[in-house]
Structures are given as C-alpha cells and as structure tokens.
Write a protein that holds these residues in place. Structure first.
Motif, short mmCIF file in Angstrom:
data_model
loop_
_atom_site.label_atom_id
_atom_site.label_comp_id
_atom_site.label_asym_id
_atom_site.label_seq_id
_atom_site.Cartn_x
_atom_site.Cartn_y
_atom_site.Cartn_z
N ALA A 172 -40.93 4.02 -14.02
CA ALA A 172 -41.40 4.94 -13.10
C ALA A 172 -43.06 5.19 -13.76
CB ALA A 172 -40.81 6.12 -13.03
N ALA A 173 -42.69 5.26 -15.09
CA ALA A 173 -44.23 5.59 -15.71
C ALA A 173 -45.21 4.45 -15.77
CB ALA A 173 -43.79 5.93 -17.37
N ASN A 174 -44.66 3.40 -15.39
CA ASN A 174 -45.71 2.20 -15.50
C ASN A 174 -45.66 1.38 -14.32
OD1 ASN A 174 -46.43 1.70 -18.59
ND2 ASN A 174 -44.22 2.43 -18.55
N PRO A 175 -45.96 2.15 -13.00
CA PRO A 175 -45.92 1.41 -11.70
C PRO A 175 -46.60 0.06 -11.42
CG PRO A 175 -47.37 3.39 -11.67
CD PRO A 175 -46.60 3.34 -13.00
N GLY A 176 -47.51 -0.10 -12.45
CA GLY A 176 -48.14 -1.48 -12.30
C GLY A 176 -47.41 -2.47 -12.79
N LEU A 177 -46.34 -2.34 -13.19
CA LEU A 177 -45.24 -3.58 -13.54
C LEU A 177 -44.65 -4.24 -12.31
CD1 LEU A 177 -43.14 -2.06 -16.59
CD2 LEU A 177 -45.11 -3.98 -16.77
N VAL A 178 -44.55 -3.46 -11.28
CA VAL A 178 -44.25 -3.95 -10.05
C VAL A 178 -45.23 -4.48 -9.11
CG1 VAL A 178 -42.85 -3.15 -8.07
CG2 VAL A 178 -42.51 -2.17 -10.00
N LYS A 179 -45.25 -5.80 -8.95
CA LYS A 179 -46.33 -6.38 -8.18
C LYS A 179 -45.89 -6.60 -6.67
CE LYS A 179 -48.02 -8.96 -12.32
NZ LYS A 179 -48.81 -10.34 -12.63
N SER A 180 -44.80 -6.64 -6.34
CA SER A 180 -44.49 -6.86 -4.93
C SER A 180 -44.99 -5.23 -4.16
CB SER A 180 -43.01 -6.85 -4.69
OG SER A 180 -42.40 -6.90 -3.65
N LYS A 181 -45.46 -5.82 -3.08
CA LYS A 181 -46.00 -4.82 -2.27
C LYS A 181 -44.93 -3.93 -1.38
CE LYS A 181 -49.55 -3.91 1.49
NZ LYS A 181 -50.48 -4.48 2.40
N ASN A 182 -43.78 -4.64 -1.06
CA ASN A 182 -42.98 -4.33 -0.02
C ASN A 182 -41.36 -4.11 -0.77
OD1 ASN A 182 -45.00 -4.19 2.06
ND2 ASN A 182 -44.47 -6.38 2.29
N VAL A 183 -41.09 -4.72 -2.00
CA VAL A 183 -39.83 -4.70 -2.41
C VAL A 183 -40.07 -4.05 -3.68
CG1 VAL A 183 -38.00 -5.98 -3.13
CG2 VAL A 183 -39.36 -6.94 -1.27
N ARG A 184 -39.08 -3.01 -4.10
CA ARG A 184 -39.00 -2.56 -5.18
C ARG A 184 -37.62 -2.90 -6.08
NH1 ARG A 184 -43.75 -0.40 -5.74
NH2 ARG A 184 -43.06 0.85 -7.21
N PRO A 185 -37.78 -2.98 -7.36
CA PRO A 185 -36.59 -3.52 -8.15
C PRO A 185 -35.50 -2.45 -8.30
CG PRO A 185 -38.40 -2.64 -9.43
CD PRO A 185 -39.00 -2.69 -8.23
N PRO A 186 -34.36 -2.92 -8.16
CA PRO A 186 -33.21 -1.70 -8.03
C PRO A 186 -33.12 -0.90 -9.09
CG PRO A 186 -32.45 -4.01 -8.71
CD PRO A 186 -33.80 -4.16 -8.41
N VAL A 187 -33.10 0.35 -8.97
CA VAL A 187 -33.00 1.20 -10.08
C VAL A 187 -31.35 2.04 -9.89
CG1 VAL A 187 -35.54 1.68 -10.42
CG2 VAL A 187 -34.15 3.02 -8.74
N GLY A 188 -31.39 2.83 -10.86
CA GLY A 188 -29.94 3.59 -10.84
C GLY A 188 -29.02 3.10 -12.02
N THR A 189 -29.31 1.86 -12.22
CA THR A 189 -28.55 1.39 -13.45
C THR A 189 -28.95 1.69 -15.00
OG1 THR A 189 -29.55 -0.71 -13.58
CG2 THR A 189 -27.80 -0.78 -12.16
N GLY A 190 -30.07 2.56 -14.81
CA GLY A 190 -30.71 2.82 -16.30
C GLY A 190 -31.37 1.62 -16.87
N LYS A 191 -30.98 0.30 -16.37
CA LYS A 191 -31.55 -0.78 -17.25
C LYS A 191 -32.36 -1.57 -16.13
CE LYS A 191 -28.72 -1.11 -21.22
NZ LYS A 191 -27.20 -1.03 -21.34
N ILE A 192 -33.62 -1.89 -16.42
CA ILE A 192 -34.34 -2.95 -15.53
C ILE A 192 -34.75 -4.16 -16.48
CG2 ILE A 192 -36.30 -3.34 -14.19
CD1 ILE A 192 -35.76 -0.12 -13.76
N ARG A 193 -34.62 -5.30 -15.95
CA ARG A 193 -34.91 -6.63 -16.56
C ARG A 193 -36.39 -7.09 -16.33
NH1 ARG A 193 -34.17 -12.40 -15.51
NH2 ARG A 193 -33.06 -13.79 -17.10
N LEU A 194 -36.99 -7.05 -17.43
CA LEU A 194 -38.35 -7.45 -17.31
C LEU A 194 -38.48 -8.85 -17.92
CD1 LEU A 194 -40.88 -4.68 -18.81
CD2 LEU A 194 -40.42 -5.28 -16.44
N VAL A 195 -39.29 -9.61 -17.08
CA VAL A 195 -39.61 -11.05 -17.69
C VAL A 195 -41.14 -10.98 -18.14
CG1 VAL A 195 -40.09 -13.22 -17.05
CG2 VAL A 195 -38.07 -12.35 -16.00
#
Length: 247
Positions: A172-195
């Motif tokens: 949430a603090a780094n919205p620029g990590l998400v490059k997709s215009k329409n699809v957001r990565p799933p949140v709620g598990t507390g962990k998001i996998r970055l490549v």
C-alpha cells in the motif's frame, strides 16, 4: 470445503519431481494433493502438464493444472481414460520440465519487457514460443529493433532474479510496484510475493505468483516479433525466442 495445497514451486521453481499424497479427488476426477510442483494456470501463465507415477510403476498423464475454490487449492486434471486414484495414495509427481523451463524463461522475459516499456499493463499471456504483453501507450514511438536491443542488454547483463515477501502495508505504501492497470494483487493474507530483478531488486520488483528463471542470462536470446495496435491506446508487444529475423 477447499483444500490447501503446499505449492513447492513458489520456493523452488526448478523442482521437476516430488513425492505427494492424494488429499482429494473431485466429482470431475480432478486430483488435489497435499503438496505439488505443478503450477496452476494464473497470471497469464498456463498450468503445468506432466505425469504421476504410482507405486506399481504405472503412470497417469496430467493434461492441465488449474486452481479450485481458492488460489491455494491446486487441481491436477488427468488426460482422458486414466486410472482413478484413491485418497491417501502416494505418488511421484513429474512435470514436463522442458515445457516449464520455456515458460519460466518467457515469463521472466515478460518482466523485462515491462522494464523497457514502463507503462500500465492491460493484459498478458505467457506461452512456450510466443508471449504477449499489452500496454496502455498512446503513441507508437517504439520500434521492434529498439525494444529488442534494450531487452538483450538486460539479458546479457545476467541480473539475478529472486523472490521476496512483503506485507500488505508495504504494498500500500509503494503503489508503483503494481504495474497492471486493472488487476490488483490479492491482499489479506499479510504476505505478497514480489519477483525482483537485479541486486536488491534494482532493475525491477513487482507482485507475481509465477515461475521464473534464476537470472536474466538464462532467458537466452529473445526478440520482439510484432508490435500491434489494439484500440486507441493499447499496444501489444509479442516476444519470441531466438534472434530477430532478417528483414
């Protein structure tokens, strides 16, 4: 009730075989294991194919891998006319490694394309020989030759590719990590996998659940086969293996 499959490929995309036990078989014959190396169709990357080997040495061909009620439920779809498995039965899993490695190389190449073309992504599809990434680009100032040259610079630099986990708050603090215009990565598990690509992710970092090679050098030679106009602001870039064909 959805089952949770331990996704071994998330930590090690290079596992081509593993032992597993049948956790469930659904009413359509789809097999769910306690753990798997088979990637399920998601994020533009197709699911794995391969086979299962039973204790008696007989094999069951797996034609597709899909997700079930949740992303954690991974369903292995047998080819027609295969023997049925019993819950609790132990088998050896084996993916079609040659196909998977092509997909890993291609998926990593798609990430590089988003570095060369830093625009919102409107769609993507990974395949063994011709992948595509669609961008929201108003003008068509890119040429196949220029993009190919920039991609190959990144490949030849042999940057490391690795994954790390961040929290929902960090995303949430780094919205620029998400490059997709329409699809957001799933949140709620507390962990998001970055490549991440490059030392400390200096070349690129973006949320992704797919499988990738360990370094950009392993992608090998790639080129842009075509740039297509798809609507007023959409441009489709097609990535292919090998050198760019002579004009």
């Amino acid at each position: 009730m959805a089952h949770k499959t331990e996704a071994l490929f998330r930590d090690d995309a290079y596992l081509s075989t593993a032992d597993a036990a049948v956790a469930a078989v659904n009413d359509r014959g789809g097999i769910i294991f306690d753990r798997t190396i088979f990637y399920a169709t998601s994020g533009g990357q197709p699911g794995d194919t391969g086979h299962l080997e039973r204790a008696d040495g007989s094999r069951i061909a797996i034609a597709a891998t899909i997700t079930g009620e949740t992303k954690d439920e991974i369903i292995h779809v047998p080819a027609p006319q295969q023997a049925a498995l019993a819950v609790g039965e132990k088998v050896k899993l084996a993916i079609d490694w040659e196909r998977r490695h092509l997909l890993m190389r291609m998926h990593a190449a798609c990430h590089l394309l988003t570095v060369v073309c830093p625009f919102p992504i409107t769609g993507a599809a990974v395949s063994e020989d011709d992948s595509r990434v669609d961008f929201d680009i108003p003008d068509a100032s890119f040429s196949k030759e220029e993009v190919t040259a920039s991609l190959m610079d990144l490949v030849r630099a042999d940057h490391p590719i690795f994954t790390r986990l961040i929290s929902d708050e960090e995303l949430a603090a780094n919205p620029g990590l998400v490059k997709s215009k329409n699809v957001r990565p799933p949140v709620g598990t507390g962990k998001i996998r970055l490549v991440c690509i490059g030392e400390n992710g200096a070349v690129d970092s973006q949320p992704c659940g797919g499988t990738h090679v360990k370094s950009t050098g392993e992608i090998g030679e790639i080129h842009i086969g075509k740039i297509e106009k798809k609507g007023r602001e959409n441009r489709r870039f097609r990535i292919r293996f090998g050198p760019m064909p002579a004009a």
